[in-house]
Design an enzyme around this catalytic site. Structure first.
Site, short mmCIF file in Angstrom:
data_model
loop_
_atom_site.label_atom_id
_atom_site.label_comp_id
_atom_site.label_asym_id
_atom_site.label_seq_id
_atom_site.Cartn_x
_atom_site.Cartn_y
_atom_site.Cartn_z
N GLU A 1 -7.46 2.71 -7.08
CA GLU A 1 -8.21 2.52 -5.74
C GLU A 1 -9.76 2.17 -6.24
OE1 GLU A 1 -9.05 1.29 -3.11
OE2 GLU A 1 -8.12 2.58 -1.65
N ARG B 1 0.92 -1.31 -0.13
CA ARG B 1 -0.17 0.29 -0.02
C ARG B 1 0.74 1.21 -0.05
NH1 ARG B 1 -3.53 2.95 4.54
NH2 ARG B 1 -4.66 4.39 3.14
N HIS B 2 0.50 2.20 -0.60
CA HIS B 2 1.19 3.68 -0.56
C HIS B 2 1.23 4.20 0.68
CE1 HIS B 2 -2.34 5.88 0.09
NE2 HIS B 2 -3.18 5.08 -0.70
#
Length: 206
Positions: free
Chosen positions: A84, A10-11
């Site tokens: 997303e 995840r970022h």
């Protein structure tokens, strides 16, 4: 045959994460903490000796992936199917605003005008399957994407029935999940790894 592995990353943090705003497909940059998180995580993930990197084209995920690319010399491929979940009318709203304005939709976690969880799982799961198709035996693919997208795509890849999807917790900023190929499909090896447990500030359902 040497088994292939997937790291679903995840970022890093954004200002909207800190404000508890639903980001969805809105293209929000990493904040200073998020950049530092990406650099720290990249140092750890580089030690796994990845063989390929793919990312969502949204800048918060692309910038996170670039931190690992700079350390490994690997190119970053981008797949728009890794973005997303489309949050529809919720994008830009805080959690409190969503609860107040859309109580019925919030109760079932379905943003008006946005994607369903099943749609996201199919889209992101398909992107993961395509990426894995090009991964050599023994390869390790790092996928930089988003919290809800990765959790739902992972559930698709693992073949979990939809009624069990909420049993898998969310990913904290810049943490990752590891999947390894087994004799009967993909197996969950590690989840939300990378640091001591932190709050999950995400578009994903709590």
């Amino acid at each position: 045959m040497s088994r292939r592995r997937l790291v679903l990353w995840r970022h890093g943090r954004t200002s909207w994460n800190m404000e508890n705003r639903f980001q969805g497909k809105t293209d929000i940059a990493l904040d200073e903490v998020g950049v530092a998180q990406a650099e720290r995580a990249a140092r750890l993930l580089a030690a796994l000796e990845p063989t390929a990197i793919i990312a969502s084209p949204l800048q918060r995920a692309a910038r996170t992936a670039q931190a690992l690319a700079a350390r490994t010399g690997l190119p970053v491929a981008h797949d728009p199917d890794l973005v997303e979940r489309d949050g529809g009318e919720w994008e830009g709203l805080t959690g409190a605003e969503i609860r107040a304005r859309y109580p019925a939709e919030h109760a079932i976690w379905q943003p008006p005008g946005g994607e369903t969880g099943a749609e996201v799982a199919k889209r992101v799961g398909g992107a993961l399957e395509r990426a894995v198709d090009g991964l050599a035996d023994g390869g390790l693919l790092v996928v930089a994407s988003h919290g809800a997208a990765l959790r739902l795509g992972m559930c698709h890849l693992l073949g979990l029935p939809e009624e069990f999807w909420e049993r898998i917790g969310g990913l904290s900023n810049c943490c990752w999940t590891v999947l390894a190929e087994g004799r009967h499909g993909w197996r969950l090896i590690d989840h939300n790894a990378g640091t001591l447990p932190e709050p999950v500030l995400s578009d994903d359902r709590a």
